[in-house]
Design an enzyme around this catalytic site. Structure first.
Site, PDB file in Angstrom:
ATOM      1  N   HIS A 286       0.832  -1.192   0.000  1.00  0.00           N
ATOM      2  CA  HIS A 286       0.000   0.000   0.000  1.00  0.00           C
ATOM      3  C   HIS A 286       0.869   1.245   0.000  1.00  0.00           C
ATOM      4  O   HIS A 286       1.875   1.308   0.720  1.00  0.00           O
ATOM      5  CB  HIS A 286      -0.869   0.067   1.273  1.00  0.00           C
ATOM      6  CG  HIS A 286      -1.953  -0.945   1.333  1.00  0.00           C
ATOM      7  ND1 HIS A 286      -3.275  -0.622   1.145  1.00  0.00           N
ATOM      8  CD2 HIS A 286      -1.920  -2.275   1.574  1.00  0.00           C
ATOM      9  CE1 HIS A 286      -4.014  -1.717   1.272  1.00  0.00           C
ATOM     10  NE2 HIS A 286      -3.214  -2.730   1.540  1.00  0.00           N
ATOM     11  N   HIS A 329      -3.475  -1.449  11.964  1.00  0.00           N
ATOM     12  CA  HIS A 329      -2.713  -0.212  12.040  1.00  0.00           C
ATOM     13  C   HIS A 329      -2.857   0.451  13.403  1.00  0.00           C
ATOM     14  O   HIS A 329      -3.912   0.401  14.023  1.00  0.00           O
ATOM     15  CB  HIS A 329      -3.263   0.731  10.944  1.00  0.00           C
ATOM     16  CG  HIS A 329      -2.519   2.009  10.789  1.00  0.00           C
ATOM     17  ND1 HIS A 329      -1.163   2.079  10.589  1.00  0.00           N
ATOM     18  CD2 HIS A 329      -2.951   3.294  10.768  1.00  0.00           C
ATOM     19  CE1 HIS A 329      -0.789   3.325  10.461  1.00  0.00           C
ATOM     20  NE2 HIS A 329      -1.865   4.097  10.581  1.00  0.00           N
ATOM     21  N   TYR A 344     -18.284   0.807   2.874  1.00  0.00           N
ATOM     22  CA  TYR A 344     -16.838   0.893   3.029  1.00  0.00           C
ATOM     23  C   TYR A 344     -16.240  -0.506   2.992  1.00  0.00           C
ATOM     24  O   TYR A 344     -16.719  -1.430   3.668  1.00  0.00           O
ATOM     25  CB  TYR A 344     -16.493   1.594   4.347  1.00  0.00           C
ATOM     26  CG  TYR A 344     -15.020   1.750   4.589  1.00  0.00           C
ATOM     27  CD1 TYR A 344     -14.215   2.423   3.670  1.00  0.00           C
ATOM     28  CD2 TYR A 344     -14.424   1.226   5.729  1.00  0.00           C
ATOM     29  CE1 TYR A 344     -12.862   2.567   3.886  1.00  0.00           C
ATOM     30  CE2 TYR A 344     -13.064   1.375   5.967  1.00  0.00           C
ATOM     31  CZ  TYR A 344     -12.291   2.047   5.027  1.00  0.00           C
ATOM     32  OH  TYR A 344     -10.941   2.180   5.249  1.00  0.00           O
ATOM     33  N   HIS A 359     -10.900   6.483  15.530  1.00  0.00           N
ATOM     34  CA  HIS A 359      -9.807   5.669  16.031  1.00  0.00           C
ATOM     35  C   HIS A 359      -8.744   6.630  16.545  1.00  0.00           C
ATOM     36  O   HIS A 359      -8.093   7.329  15.768  1.00  0.00           O
ATOM     37  CB  HIS A 359      -9.267   4.757  14.931  1.00  0.00           C
ATOM     38  CG  HIS A 359     -10.303   3.824  14.394  1.00  0.00           C
ATOM     39  ND1 HIS A 359     -10.529   3.628  13.052  1.00  0.00           N
ATOM     40  CD2 HIS A 359     -11.221   3.044  15.044  1.00  0.00           C
ATOM     41  CE1 HIS A 359     -11.523   2.757  12.888  1.00  0.00           C
ATOM     42  NE2 HIS A 359     -11.956   2.388  14.081  1.00  0.00           N
ATOM     43  N   HIS A 365      -6.657  -0.512  14.906  1.00  0.00           N
ATOM     44  CA  HIS A 365      -7.868  -0.668  14.110  1.00  0.00           C
ATOM     45  C   HIS A 365      -7.503  -1.329  12.785  1.00  0.00           C
ATOM     46  O   HIS A 365      -6.324  -1.496  12.456  1.00  0.00           O
ATOM     47  CB  HIS A 365      -8.564   0.678  13.886  1.00  0.00           C
ATOM     48  CG  HIS A 365      -7.681   1.744  13.315  1.00  0.00           C
ATOM     49  ND1 HIS A 365      -6.786   2.452  14.073  1.00  0.00           N
ATOM     50  CD2 HIS A 365      -7.557   2.228  12.053  1.00  0.00           C
ATOM     51  CE1 HIS A 365      -6.138   3.327  13.325  1.00  0.00           C
ATOM     52  NE2 HIS A 365      -6.584   3.201  12.080  1.00  0.00           N
TER      53      HIS A 365
END
Length: 433
Positions: A286, A329, A344, A359, A365
């Site tokens: 990513h 993360h 989502y 968060h 999360h």
């Protein structure tokens, strides 16, 4: 007119030549207008950060009665109302009251959800929810504390400003900068999100190695065209100021939208999110979500944002040998997410349009258990991601406190949010690489 941060010139076509020629403040303005400057920066700021506009109006904005406290909505910057909560937080869609049983306009339907800092020190942010079902009638609002970035989720907003009108629909955003008077007309049940920043203005992020093109294009930001009303108001017009986190109201007997012409680089503006040019990974892993930044409000620390406005639009996913949904993360930033439409990708069930999640700093999360299992077994081929969806994130370097309204009064907190990760199970096998 279009273009981000440019010098703009506009006059109502009913009064050609209303803009003075050659100077900003002549002894006598055309049509007998008053000249008034609106400054969004210190006079001595460097030229590239200096923000101001000249307004040529029928009466100056100083003509009003004294301000008095106004008790409406649930606005606050008291971040100590309730004890801190480091948990992952998610809210169900915020309820829109039904008219005529309960009538709320944009101002009376404002609710502060979370934030940090405070406007007197000119450093901080607040995140608000608005729910309304009637238009503002003979009243307007201006924010003495900071800028409003408004994200409508349900219902159109016809926003009248001193600079002209803007129609803002879901999947568009608008920014009303500090001090600008505006009124909101709605066409039924309406809901959305607001990111407020104190002490900074929104700007386009630097592109760095991306180069000259990509993300939000400056020419796609639209500003209003001058439009005025010369209207006396029987019974008085209410001008509402958000000042040091509270609301105050003053009366005057004329419309504040009496600007016949204006010029400058300090204006309200809007932007359609579908015009965002997505940058994405085409090899593996990513890229950081900062590649989806539409607007940023910089802090005094280089490379650290007071707040970023980030979107997750429809795009192609082609990364090879990669777990494609957002990875698990923990972050030194606070991440508030909202959903304008669709589902989502990392939480297709519980995260709903008109709802939100927070968060907090270093709170872990990531995708729910169902998403993890599907993505781990998916065939990796080019695929459309987030088709028909628009999620966004307000990301901040500040540690955000949630208000009493957010945790208790709104009654929309999803107390079962943590359960979406409970089905995750260990796949560890020391004998199998």
């Amino acid at each position: 007119m279009s273009g981000f941060g440019n010098e703009h010139v506009s006059e109502d076509p009913r009064c050609p030549g209303a803009l003075p020629e050659g100077q900003n403040n002549p002894q006598v303005c055309p049509y007998g207008l008053y000249a008034e400057q609106l400054s969004g920066s210190a006079f001595t700021c460097p030229r590239h950060t200096n923000k101001r506009s000249w307004l040529y109006r029928i009466l100056p904005s100083v003509c009003h009665k004294p301000y008095k406290a106004l008790e409406e909505g649930h606005l606050t910057h008291d971040w100590d109302e309730v004890e801190p909560d480091p948990n992952q937080l998610r809210w169900k869609p915020f309820e829109i009251p039904k008219a005529p049983q309960k009538e709320l306009d944009f101002v009376s339907g404002l609710h502060t959800l979370c934030g940090a800092g405070e406007p007197r020190g000119r450093n901080g942010i607040a995140i608000h929810i608005f729910v309304c079902n009637i238009s503002m009638f003979n009243r307007c609002l201006y924010n003495s504390d900071g800028d409003f970035l408004i994200v409508p989720q349900q219902g159109k907003l016809l926003i009248t400003t001193e600079f002209g009108k803007m129609l803002v629909e879901p999947n568009e955003i608008c920014v009303i900068q500090q001090g600008m008077r505006f009124s909101v007309e709605v066409f039924g049940e309406t809901r959305g999100y607001i990111l407020e920043v104190y002490g900074a203005h929104f700007e386009l992020p630097d592109l760095g190695p991306i180069g000259a093109n990509g993300l939000a294009n400056p020419r796609d930001f639209l500003v209003p065209v001058a439009w005025y009303e010369d209207r006396q108001v029987s019974g008085g017009y209410t001008v509402i100021s958000k000042y040091q986190g509270k609301l105050f109201a003053a009366q005057q007997d004329f419309s504040p939208f009496n600007v016949v012409a204006w010029h400058g680089n300090y204006t309200p503006y809007k932007y359609h999110l579908e015009k965002f040019m997505v940058i994405n990974s085409v090899a593996f892993d990513h890229a950081d979500p900062s590649i989806f930044t539409v607007l940023t409000a910089k802090s005094t620390r280089a490379g650290v944002a007071l707040a970023d406005f980030v979107i997750f639009p429809p795009r192609w996913g082609v990364a090879n040998n990669t777990f494609r949904p957002p990875y698990y993360h923990r972050n030194c930033m606070s991440e508030f997410m909202g959903l304008i439409k669709g589902h989502y990708e990392a939480k297709e069930e519980g995260f709903q349009p008109g709802g939100a999640s927070l968060h907090s700093m270093m709170t872990p999360h990531g995708p729910d258990a169902d998403c993890f299992e599907k993505a781990s077994k998916a065939k990796l081929e080019p695929e459309r991601v987030a088709e028909g969806t628009m999620a966004f994130m307000f990301e901040s370097s500040l540690s955000l406190a949630v208000t009493k309204w957010g945790l208790q009064t709104s009654n929309r907190l999803d107390k079962n949010y943590y359960k979406c990760w409970e089905p995750l199970k260990s796949h560890f096998n020391p004998k199998c690489k």
